[in-house]
Design an enzyme around this catalytic site. Structure first.
Site, short mmCIF file in Angstrom:
data_model
loop_
_atom_site.label_atom_id
_atom_site.label_comp_id
_atom_site.label_asym_id
_atom_site.label_seq_id
_atom_site.Cartn_x
_atom_site.Cartn_y
_atom_site.Cartn_z
N GLU A 47 20.55 59.10 25.07
CA GLU A 47 20.72 59.27 26.53
C GLU A 47 20.06 60.56 27.04
O GLU A 47 20.40 61.05 28.11
CB GLU A 47 22.21 59.26 26.90
CG GLU A 47 22.99 58.03 26.46
CD GLU A 47 22.54 56.71 27.11
OE1 GLU A 47 21.61 56.74 27.93
OE2 GLU A 47 23.11 55.67 26.75
N HIS A 86 28.70 63.00 28.66
CA HIS A 86 28.92 61.55 28.76
C HIS A 86 29.93 61.13 27.71
O HIS A 86 29.90 61.62 26.57
CB HIS A 86 27.59 60.81 28.54
CG HIS A 86 27.75 59.34 28.31
ND1 HIS A 86 28.27 58.49 29.25
CD2 HIS A 86 27.48 58.57 27.22
CE1 HIS A 86 28.30 57.25 28.76
NE2 HIS A 86 27.83 57.27 27.53
N HIS A 97 33.28 57.82 26.84
CA HIS A 97 33.81 56.48 27.12
C HIS A 97 35.33 56.52 27.30
O HIS A 97 36.06 55.96 26.47
CB HIS A 97 33.45 55.54 25.95
CG HIS A 97 31.99 55.47 25.60
ND1 HIS A 97 31.52 55.05 24.37
CD2 HIS A 97 30.88 55.77 26.34
CE1 HIS A 97 30.19 55.09 24.36
NE2 HIS A 97 29.78 55.53 25.53
N GLU A 114 46.48 66.24 42.61
CA GLU A 114 45.42 67.25 42.50
C GLU A 114 44.01 66.69 42.36
O GLU A 114 43.04 67.45 42.32
CB GLU A 114 45.76 68.23 41.37
CG GLU A 114 47.04 68.97 41.73
CD GLU A 114 47.34 70.19 40.89
OE1 GLU A 114 46.68 70.40 39.87
OE2 GLU A 114 48.26 70.92 41.28
N HIS A 161 30.98 50.83 30.77
CA HIS A 161 30.42 51.67 29.71
C HIS A 161 31.16 53.02 29.58
O HIS A 161 31.69 53.34 28.53
CB HIS A 161 28.91 51.89 29.94
CG HIS A 161 28.24 52.69 28.88
ND1 HIS A 161 27.00 52.39 28.37
CD2 HIS A 161 28.63 53.81 28.21
CE1 HIS A 161 26.67 53.26 27.44
NE2 HIS A 161 27.65 54.14 27.33
#
Ligand code: 2HA
Ligand code: ZN
Length: 270
Positions: free
Chosen positions: A116, A139, A141, A169, A210
Site C-alpha cells: 500500500e 492503515h 482492519h 467525544e 476492507h
C-alpha cells in the site's frame, strides 16, 4: 552513531504495531504504517550516504522528493515487528520525484515496503498540503468499522453522523468526520489516488469491506483517532439491531463544539 533500535521513532513504531496487533486490527500481514522522519533525526542513527538498495515505487510524488520514511514491510506481520524490527521495517528516502526509494536500513531479508506504499505516500502528500505537521499514515482492519461497512449507508455524512452519535467525544476527536471509499482493489495506484483525494478533507478514510486509513502528527494521535472511531463503530454494532430510545442530538453536538472549541465539518449538523 547511535543504535537505531534505541531511536524514539523506532521504539514508538514497535510499540504501536505490537499494540495494533493486540487490538485485533492487524491479522496476519494486515495493516501498514508509514512515519515521515526528519533528515536530522535519521542522521543521528544512520549514514545517509550509504544506500543499501534502490527500489522502484511505480508512482510519482514530487512533493515528497528527498523525504525519509520508516515503513512497515510487505507481507510482514505486525505481531513480529517487535522480535525482528530490521526484517519487518525499513527506512527509505524518495528520489526521482518519488519514483525511486533508496533503502537506508531494514527489509533485511531482501523485502520491501508495504504493497500500500502508493496510498501511503499519496496520502502523506495530501495531508501535508493541508497540515504541515502531519507525519503518520496508518492503515489497519478494525473489526467493527469493517463490520459497519456491510450494514450502514456508505454516505459520508450519514456514516460520520452515526459515529459521532455513538460516543460523546467522537465529534471532539474527529470533527472533520470520516470519508468513505466504496470497495476498490487494494494495493493499486488507483486506490492510492482516491485515498489521497479523500485525505484532503478528513484524517480518517474508510475502505469499505476492507479497513481504514488514519493520518496524524504522531503515532499516538493517529492510533487514538482510529481507536476512537473503532470504539464508536463497536457501540453501533451492539445497538444497530435494537430500538434506539436515546441519542446525542445535534443541539448537544453544538454544545460540545462550543465547550471544546471544535468546529464540526460544514453542513454535517443541522
Ligand atoms: O496486506 O492491509 O491492504 C496489508 C494490507 C493491504
Ligand atoms: Zn489492508
Amino acid at each position: 552513531m547511535k543504535d537505531i533500535l534505541t531511536a524514539p521513532f523506532m521504539t514508538e513504531m514497535i510499540r504501536t504495531t505490537t499494540n495494533m496487533y493486540a487490538h485485533g486490527w492487524d491479522e496476519r500481514n494486515g495493516g501498514n504504517i508509514s512515519l515521515l522522519l526528519e533528515k536530522k533525526q535519521v542522521k543521528k542513527y544512520l549514514d545517509i550516504d550509504k544506500v543499501l538498495r534502490t527500489i522502484p515505487t511505480g508512482f510519482s510524488a514530487p512533493e515528497l522528493e528527498g523525504k525519509y520514511f520508516l515503513v512497515t514491510g510487505t507481507g510482514k506481520y505486525f505481531k513480529n515487528v517487535q522480535y525482528a524490527p530490521d526484517v519487518n521495517l525499513g527506512i527509505v528516502r524518495l528520489k526521482d520525484g518519488g519514483e525511486t526509494a533508496e533503502l537506508l536500513w531494514g527489509y533485511a531479508d531482501g523485502g520491501k515496503f508495504t504493497s500500500e506504499f502508493p496510498a501511503h505516500m499519496m496520502s502523506h502528500a495530501a495531508r501535508l498540503s493541508v497540515n504541515p505537521d502531519n507525519r503518520v499514515v496508518m492503515h489497519c482492519h478494525p473489526t467493527n468499522l469493517l463490520a459497519m461497512t456491510y450494514v450502514h449507508d456508505l454516505d459520508e455524512v450519514q456514516f460520520t453522523r452515526t459515529l459521532w452519535q455513538m460516543c460523546t467525544e467522537c465529534i471532539v476527536v474527529f470533527p472533520d468526520g470520516v470519508n468513505v471509499l466504496p470497495w476498490m482493489l487494494c494495493g493499486t495506484n488507483e486506490i492510492g489516488v482516491a485515498t489521497a483525494e479523500k485525505m484532503k478533507t478528513a484524517r480518517l478514510v474508510v475502505w469499505s469491506q476492507h479497513g481504514i486509513y488514519g493520518a496524524g502528527a504522531d503515532l499516538d494521535e493517529t492510533f487514538g483517532l482510529i481507536e476512537t472511531a473503532e470504539k464508536a463503530a463497536e457501540i453501533y454494532m451492539k445497538i444497530a439491531h435494537l430500538p434506539r430510545l436515546n441519542t446525542i442530538t445535534d443541539e448537544q453536538m453544538h454544545e460540545l463544539e462550543a465547550h471544546f472549541g471544535v468546529r464540526a465539518r460544514e453542513g454535517y449538523l443541522s
